[in-house]
Design a protein around this motif. Structure first.
Motif, mmCIF file in Angstrom:
data_model
loop_
_atom_site.group_PDB
_atom_site.id
_atom_site.type_symbol
_atom_site.label_atom_id
_atom_site.label_comp_id
_atom_site.label_asym_id
_atom_site.label_seq_id
_atom_site.Cartn_x
_atom_site.Cartn_y
_atom_site.Cartn_z
ATOM 1 N N TRP A 67 2.149 -50.057 -20.914
ATOM 2 C CA TRP A 67 0.924 -49.280 -20.755
ATOM 3 C C TRP A 67 -0.071 -49.926 -19.802
ATOM 4 C CZ3 TRP A 67 -2.756 -52.147 -23.435
ATOM 5 C CH2 TRP A 67 -2.482 -52.633 -24.722
ATOM 6 N N TRP A 76 -2.527 -41.862 -17.554
ATOM 7 C CA TRP A 76 -3.199 -42.136 -18.819
ATOM 8 C C TRP A 76 -2.509 -41.493 -20.022
ATOM 9 C CZ3 TRP A 76 -7.155 -45.525 -19.495
ATOM 10 C CH2 TRP A 76 -7.810 -45.987 -18.348
ATOM 11 N N ALA A 79 0.368 -43.496 -20.953
ATOM 12 C CA ALA A 79 -0.104 -44.758 -21.523
ATOM 13 C C ALA A 79 -0.496 -44.568 -22.982
ATOM 14 C CB ALA A 79 -1.278 -45.293 -20.722
ATOM 15 N N THR A 82 2.618 -44.238 -25.140
ATOM 16 C CA THR A 82 3.252 -45.548 -25.320
ATOM 17 C C THR A 82 2.479 -46.374 -26.341
ATOM 18 O OG1 THR A 82 3.986 -45.482 -23.010
ATOM 19 C CG2 THR A 82 4.035 -47.627 -24.125
ATOM 20 N N LEU A 83 1.166 -46.315 -26.266
ATOM 21 C CA LEU A 83 0.327 -47.045 -27.213
ATOM 22 C C LEU A 83 0.522 -46.521 -28.626
ATOM 23 C CD1 LEU A 83 -1.926 -49.085 -27.780
ATOM 24 C CD2 LEU A 83 -3.575 -47.401 -26.961
ATOM 25 N N GLU A 120 -6.544 -51.360 -23.974
ATOM 26 C CA GLU A 120 -6.219 -50.550 -25.157
ATOM 27 C C GLU A 120 -7.418 -49.685 -25.563
ATOM 28 O OE1 GLU A 120 -4.438 -51.326 -29.643
ATOM 29 O OE2 GLU A 120 -5.726 -52.842 -28.745
ATOM 30 N N ILE A 123 -7.784 -46.805 -23.156
ATOM 31 C CA ILE A 123 -6.735 -45.774 -23.298
ATOM 32 C C ILE A 123 -7.060 -44.829 -24.446
ATOM 33 C CG2 ILE A 123 -4.322 -45.353 -23.892
ATOM 34 C CD1 ILE A 123 -3.645 -48.037 -22.533
#
Length: 493
Positions: A67, A76, A79, A82-83, A120, A123
Motif C-alpha cells: 500500500w 488510493w 491501497a 490492501t489495508l 495508513e 488511506i
C-alpha cells in the motif's frame, strides 16, 4: 517499491498538528492527515528492501510495501482494499498504535523510517471521505449464532469477521456504549469516538447485533472497575442460546500501590479518572467527576495511560502535572545495531508531555501524606537497579534520596495485571499464571478455552497489550470459531 531512489531523495514528513497552547483548550483530535501529494512522497520513501521487516514488526502483518507503493502511484482505492485485507479498523491503529512497524523498517537502520502510520492514517481517512468504506453483508447465512462478550478492538474485529462469514453475531457490552477501552480509556483528543460509531453502523448493516448495558457473569466484588450494566446474563444462558461464546473483554484489573496513606481521598486509578471525562465529552452529565482543575497532579506510571492522564489533567486546568516512572530514564536514541528490527528502548515524548509535564525516572513512592482525610503530598525516593547474585535486576533505595512533592490528586497508571476475574471464574475457564484465560494460539482448536464452546481473545487471553494485537487476536479467533462451527474456514488468519 514506489520510486526506487525515493528514500534517498525525500525526508520523512510528520503530520501537521495544532500547537500545544491551542489544543489544550479542547478535547478534539489535533493531528491532521497527510495530503495526497504529501502521502505520495512519503510512499516513495519505501525501499525495495527485499525482505519487508515492517510486516514482521506489525502484529497483524499489514502488507505495508504494497500500500505504500499504491499510494505513491495514487491508486488510493486499491491501497484501501490492501489495508483492509489485514486490518478491520485502520482508523484506530492509524491514530493510537505506537507503530512497531516503523521500528522494524529497513530504512530505520541508518535513517528516519518510512512514515507508515501517517500513510495508513491518510488511506483510511480518504476511504471514509470518498465513501469507499461500505458494509459487506454475507451472501449466505449459516444459521449458527455466536456471542461475543466485550466490544473493544478484539471483540469488534472478531464479531465483524464472523458476521461476514454468515454467522449471527451478538456483541454484549457492560458499559452504556460500545468500544471498550477505545471508548472510555483513550481520550477524545487522541481518537474521537465518531470513528467507533460509524464502524458500529457498518457492522449493524452486516448483521451484528449490539447489546449494551449487559453484564455477563458475576458482578466484580473487589474490582475498582465501574459497572453500569442495567441487566445481567449468566454463562449458562449464553451457552444455551449460542453455538459459541467468545470472551474478548479487556485486562481491566489495574495494578495497585499499597503504601502508607493509600486510603486518603484524592488517590485514584487512571481508569476511574479518564472515562469520566470521555463521558462529559460525549454529552453525559457526570456527578462527582474527578477533576484536576487547580490541583497539583502526580501521575505514577510512565506509559501511554499515564500520558493520557497528563493530557487530560492539562485540559482540565491542573496547577501542575508531574509524572513518575519506576524504571531509569531510557536513552534518547537507541543502539540500532543491537535493537533493530525489534521495538527499541528509548526516550519517548508524547504529545501530552509537550503540553506541559515534569517527568522523573527511577522514583519509588514510599507513602502519602494527608490532611482531613485527603492527600496533600507524596513522599518518594530515588532508586537504582542492580543485578543480584541470581542475575536478576533488583531495585534498591538510594540512601538519603527521600523527597516530598505536593499532591492534591494522585493517579495510578501502572498498567493492568489481568482481566477482572469474575467473568472467567463464572465461566469456569482455566487461567494461566498471570490470571488470563488460558488458550493456545496455534494448531487446531486455537483460542479455545478449557470450557467447551468458549473461546478467548485479546487482553482477556494475552493480558494488557496494544490495540493492534487485539485486532489480530480477534481476527484469528474468528477463524478458529468458524472452523469449530463449520469444520473449515475461509476467513484469513
Amino acid at each position: 517499491m514506489g520510486k526506487v531512489t525515493g528514500f534517498m531523495e525525500f525526508q520523512r514528513l510528520a503530520e501537521a498538528s495544532e500547537q500545544p497552547q491551542q489544543r489544550v483548550k479542547h478535547y478534539r483530535e489535533f493531528v491532521g492527515h497527510l495530503s495526497d501529494d504529501e502521502a505520495k512522497i512519503q510512499g516513495a520513501r519505501c525501499m525495495d528492501c527485499g525482505i519487508p521487516f515492517c510486516m514482521q514488526g506489525c502484529p497483524i502483518n499489514n502488507i505495508i510495501p504494497d500500500w505504500n507503493d499504491l499510494v505513491y502511484r495514487q491508486r488510493w482505492r486499491e491501497a484501501l482494499d490492501t489495508l483492509h485485507s489485514t486490518n478491520n479498523f485502520p482508523e484506530f491503529t492509524g491514530r493510537v498504535c505506537p507503530a512497531p512497524c516503523e521500528a522494524a523498517c529497513t530504512l530505520n537502520i541508518n535513517n528516519d523510517p518510512v512514515g507508515i502510520k501517517s500513510i495508513e492514517h491518510a488511506i483510511i481517512d480518504k476511504g471514509w471521505e470518498m465513501g469507499w468504506v461500505v458494509s459487506q453483508p454475507p451472501a449466505l447465512k449459516t444459521g449458527r449464532r455466536v456471542a461475543v462478550v466485550g466490544s473493544g478492538p478484539a471483540g469488534l474485529a472478531c464479531a465483524q469477521q464472523l458476521a461476514r462469514a454468515g454467522h449471527g453475531v451478538t456483541v454484549f457490552e457492560k458499559s452504556d456504549r460500545i468500544g471498550g477501552l477505545l471508548r472510555y480509556g483513550i481520550p477524545d483528543f487522541k481518537m474521537e469516538k465518531q470513528h467507533i460509531d460509524r464502524r458500529a453502523e457498518q457492522m449493524r448493516a452486516e448483521g451484528v447485533e449490539f447489546r449494551t448495558g449487559v453484564l455477563v457473569g458475576d458482578i466484580p466484588s473487589a474490582s475498582p472497575v465501574s459497572v453500569a450494566a442495567a441487566s445481567r446474563l449468566t454463562p449458562e444462558q449464553l451457552l444455551s442460546e449460542f453455538d459459541a461464546v467468545v470472551l474478548a473483554g479487556g485486562a481491566e484489573q489495574p495494578r495497585d500501590l499499597q503504601v502508607p496513606g493509600r486510603e486518603f481521598k484524592g488517590i485514584h486509578f487512571a481508569m476511574d479518572f479518564l472515562p469520566l471525562q470521555n463521558k462529559v465529552v460525549a454529552g453525559d452529565t457526570v456527578g462527582n467527576q474527578i477533576l484536576a482543575t487547580g490541583k497539583h497532579v502526580v501521575v505514577i506510571g510512565g506509559g501511554d495511560t499515564g500520558s493520557d492522564c497528563v493530557g487530560t489533567s492539562n485540559r482540565q486546568g491542573a496547577a501542575s502535572v508531574t509524572q513518575f516512572e519506576l524504571l531509569p530514564q531510557p536513552p534518547e536514541e537507541e543502539n540500532k545495531s543491537i535493537t533493530w528490527p525489534y521495538w527499541p528502548l528509548k526516550l519517548r515524548t508524547s504529545s501530552s508531555h509537550e503540553e506541559g509535564c515534569e517527568r522523573d525516572w527511577a522514583v519509588s513512592t514510599k507513602r502519602f501524606e494527608g490532611r482531613d482525610g485527603h492527600v496533600t503530598a507524596l513522599v518518594a525516593c530515588r532508586v537504582e537497579w542492580v543485578r543480584d547474585d541470581k542475575d536478576q535486576m533488583r531495585m534498591i533505595e538510594v540512601p538519603g534520596s527521600e523527597f516530598e512533592i505536593k499532591a492534591d490528586l494522585v493517579l495510578f497508571a501502572m498498567g493492568f495485571v489481568a482481566p477482572v476475574g469474575s467473568i472467567l471464574d463464572s465461566f469456569g475457564v482455566a487461567k494461566d499464571g498471570r490470571g488470563n484465560a488460558r488458550a493456545a494460539t496455534e494448531g487446531r482448536g486455537c483460542y479455545a478455552t478449557s470450557v467447551p464452546k468458549v473461546f478467548a481473545a485479546g487482553d482477556m487471553r494475552r493480558g494488557q497489550s496494544l490495540v493492534v494485537w487485539a485486532i489480530r487476536e480477534g481476527r484469528q479467533c474468528a477463524r478458529a470459531v468458524d472452523e469449530f462451527l463449520m469444520g473449515c474456514s475461509d476467513l484469513p488468519r
